[in-house]
Every structure is written in C-alpha cells, then in structure tokens.
Write a protein that holds these residues in place. Structure first.
Motif, PDB file in Angstrom:
ATOM      1  N   ALA A  95      57.070  39.127 120.035  1.00 30.66           N
ATOM      2  CA  ALA A  95      57.639  39.823 119.020  1.00 30.66           C
ATOM      3  C   ALA A  95      58.400  40.688 119.116  1.00 30.66           C
ATOM      4  N   GLN A  96      58.252  41.457 120.229  1.00 34.26           N
ATOM      5  CA  GLN A  96      59.467  42.593 120.732  1.00 34.26           C
ATOM      6  C   GLN A  96      60.630  41.830 120.984  1.00 34.26           C
ATOM      7  N   LEU A  97      60.702  40.857 121.607  1.00 36.15           N
ATOM      8  CA  LEU A  97      62.100  40.175 121.938  1.00 36.15           C
ATOM      9  C   LEU A  97      62.686  39.636 120.798  1.00 36.15           C
ATOM     10  N   SER A  98      61.944  39.058 119.738  1.00 39.92           N
ATOM     11  CA  SER A  98      62.377  38.483 118.354  1.00 39.92           C
ATOM     12  C   SER A  98      63.036  39.738 117.838  1.00 39.92           C
ATOM     13  N   ARG A  99      62.148  41.054 117.689  1.00 38.43           N
ATOM     14  CA  ARG A  99      62.964  42.007 116.858  1.00 38.43           C
ATOM     15  C   ARG A  99      64.370  42.351 117.442  1.00 38.43           C
ATOM     16  N   GLN A 100      64.205  42.529 118.866  1.00 44.00           N
ATOM     17  CA  GLN A 100      65.469  43.179 119.562  1.00 44.00           C
ATOM     18  C   GLN A 100      66.801  42.112 119.078  1.00 44.00           C
ATOM     19  N   MET A 101      66.311  40.820 119.622  1.00 43.30           N
ATOM     20  CA  MET A 101      67.448  39.880 119.134  1.00 43.30           C
ATOM     21  C   MET A 101      67.802  39.841 117.719  1.00 43.30           C
ATOM     22  N   LEU A 102      67.196  40.076 116.709  1.00 39.51           N
ATOM     23  CA  LEU A 102      67.456  40.087 115.399  1.00 39.51           C
ATOM     24  C   LEU A 102      68.298  41.388 115.131  1.00 39.51           C
ATOM     25  N   ALA A 103      68.058  42.343 115.742  1.00 42.67           N
ATOM     26  CA  ALA A 103      68.820  43.628 115.588  1.00 42.67           C
ATOM     27  C   ALA A 103      70.097  43.605 116.145  1.00 42.67           C
ATOM     28  N   ILE A 104      70.401  42.917 117.334  1.00 43.48           N
ATOM     29  CA  ILE A 104      71.301  42.891 117.917  1.00 43.48           C
ATOM     30  C   ILE A 104      72.144  41.649 117.209  1.00 43.48           C
ATOM     31  N   ASP A 105      71.610  40.650 116.745  1.00 39.70           N
ATOM     32  CA  ASP A 105      72.646  39.730 116.086  1.00 39.70           C
ATOM     33  C   ASP A 105      72.901  40.338 114.756  1.00 39.70           C
ATOM     34  N   GLN A 106      72.198  41.164 114.271  1.00 35.04           N
ATOM     35  CA  GLN A 106      72.502  41.720 112.718  1.00 35.04           C
ATOM     36  C   GLN A 106      73.956  42.728 113.201  1.00 35.04           C
ATOM     37  N   GLU A 107      73.790  43.420 114.378  1.00 36.93           N
ATOM     38  CA  GLU A 107      75.116  44.249 114.428  1.00 36.93           C
ATOM     39  C   GLU A 107      76.172  43.495 114.844  1.00 36.93           C
ATOM     40  N   VAL A 108      75.918  42.427 115.836  1.00 39.45           N
ATOM     41  CA  VAL A 108      77.143  41.515 116.000  1.00 39.45           C
ATOM     42  C   VAL A 108      77.880  40.974 114.614  1.00 39.45           C
ATOM     43  N   ARG A 109      77.008  40.273 113.712  1.00 43.06           N
ATOM     44  CA  ARG A 109      77.540  40.045 112.605  1.00 43.06           C
ATOM     45  C   ARG A 109      78.197  40.894 111.563  1.00 43.06           C
ATOM     46  N   ALA A 110      77.813  42.354 111.713  1.00 46.11           N
ATOM     47  CA  ALA A 110      78.269  43.352 110.965  1.00 46.11           C
ATOM     48  C   ALA A 110      79.614  43.515 111.734  1.00 46.11           C
ATOM     49  N   ILE A 111      79.774  43.396 113.202  1.00 46.57           N
ATOM     50  CA  ILE A 111      81.203  43.743 113.700  1.00 46.57           C
ATOM     51  C   ILE A 111      82.078  42.558 113.285  1.00 46.57           C
ATOM     52  N   ASP A 112      81.538  41.241 113.269  1.00 44.52           N
ATOM     53  CA  ASP A 112      82.356  40.056 112.622  1.00 44.52           C
ATOM     54  C   ASP A 112      82.907  40.615 111.522  1.00 44.52           C
ATOM     55  N   ALA A 113      82.015  40.948 110.733  1.00 40.31           N
ATOM     56  CA  ALA A 113      82.289  41.011 109.070  1.00 40.31           C
ATOM     57  C   ALA A 113      83.345  42.052 109.073  1.00 40.31           C
ATOM     58  N   ALA A 114      83.308  43.228 109.509  1.00 36.83           N
ATOM     59  CA  ALA A 114      84.301  44.374 109.485  1.00 36.83           C
ATOM     60  C   ALA A 114      85.687  43.722 110.094  1.00 36.83           C
ATOM     61  N   THR A 115      85.505  42.971 111.195  1.00 34.36           N
ATOM     62  CA  THR A 115      86.842  42.306 111.738  1.00 34.36           C
ATOM     63  C   THR A 115      87.329  41.494 110.794  1.00 34.36           C
ATOM     64  N   THR A 116      86.833  40.700 110.007  1.00 39.45           N
ATOM     65  CA  THR A 116      87.239  39.944 109.269  1.00 39.45           C
ATOM     66  C   THR A 116      87.658  40.733 107.849  1.00 39.45           C
ATOM     67  N   ASP A 117      87.034  41.878 107.466  1.00 39.89           N
ATOM     68  CA  ASP A 117      87.676  42.450 106.407  1.00 39.89           C
ATOM     69  C   ASP A 117      88.765  43.096 106.681  1.00 39.89           C
ATOM     70  N   GLU A 118      88.974  43.581 107.960  1.00 45.72           N
ATOM     71  CA  GLU A 118      90.105  44.071 108.609  1.00 45.72           C
ATOM     72  C   GLU A 118      91.448  43.639 108.474  1.00 45.72           C
ATOM     73  N   GLU A 119      90.921  42.165 109.029  1.00 45.67           N
ATOM     74  CA  GLU A 119      92.218  40.990 108.926  1.00 45.67           C
ATOM     75  C   GLU A 119      92.398  40.825 107.500  1.00 45.67           C
ATOM     76  N   ALA A 120      91.599  40.702 106.588  1.00 42.07           N
ATOM     77  CA  ALA A 120      92.124  40.510 105.218  1.00 42.07           C
ATOM     78  C   ALA A 120      92.958  41.230 104.598  1.00 42.07           C
ATOM     79  N   ALA A 121      92.472  42.521 104.944  1.00 40.22           N
ATOM     80  CA  ALA A 121      93.212  43.974 104.455  1.00 40.22           C
ATOM     81  C   ALA A 121      94.448  43.822 104.939  1.00 40.22           C
ATOM     82  N   ASP A 122      94.506  43.606 106.285  1.00 40.75           N
ATOM     83  CA  ASP A 122      96.038  43.426 106.779  1.00 40.75           C
ATOM     84  C   ASP A 122      96.931  42.305 106.067  1.00 40.75           C
TER      85      ASP A 122
END
Length: 109
Positions: free
Chosen positions: A65-92
């Motif tokens: 349960a704890q490992l899954s929660r940690q993995m989901l939190a990290i995965d959400q942060e990675v996806r947010a970084i990727d989305a921000a990068t995609t948004d910045e590239e689109a804006a550029d």
C-alpha cells in the motif's frame, strides 16, 4: 521490393514520432540520477525502483500500500513535469509561428 540494407531505419507511416523527454540519457540508478541528472531523472529512477519492489513476489503485502502510494505520487509528478515541458514547447512553437516579419524601419529607433 529491394531488400533493406542492414542497419537502415525505415519510417513507419502510422507510428507517431518519439517525443523528447530529457536532454540526458536515463541514469540507471537513483544515486547516479541524483548526481548527474535532472529532477525528472531522479523521479523516474525512483519510480523504476518502486515498480520493481511492487512487482517483487517477496514484498510483504503490508508494504504494498505504501509503495503504491509513493509510486503514484512520483508518477503524477513526472507526468506534471512532462505536461509542463510539452506546454512550454507548444508556447515556443506558437511564438515562432506568430512572429511576423515586418519591414525594418530605421526611423523607429
């Protein structure tokens, strides 16, 4: 159809082009990612370690349960970084496309 040369790459028409995720290669360990990588590299390495622990049959059920929660939190942060990068590239891309070439006017200076 002539035979393909060894080592030659062929384009696949319906396959999307790979996206650029990071400027560096993915570090193989969390410690090497912490030493030489970006925040995203560290998070991806941590996510990989957690995924292996979750898949390990010797991992205790009470730890899953704890490992899954940690993995989901990290995965959400990675996806947010990727989305921000995609948004910045689109804006550029938009800024470059919307820039107009106007005639130079020396009197404007």
């Amino acid at each position: 159809m002539p035979p393909r040369k060894r080592g030659a790459l062929a384009a696949v028409p319906d396959e999307p082009a790979p996206t650029k995720r990071s400027s560096t290669k993915r570090p193989p360990t969390v410690s090497s990612a912490a030493d030489t990588g970006t925040r995203r590299d560290v998070l991806v390495a941590q996510r990989r370690v957690l995924a292996k622990a979750i898949d390990d049959p010797d991992t205790r059920p009470r730890e899953l349960a704890q490992l899954s929660r940690q993995m989901l939190a990290i995965d959400q942060e990675v996806r947010a970084i990727d989305a921000a990068t995609t948004d910045e590239e689109a804006a550029d891309d938009f800024a470059v496309e919307s820039a107009s070439d106007e005639a130079w006017d020396n009197s404007a200076i």
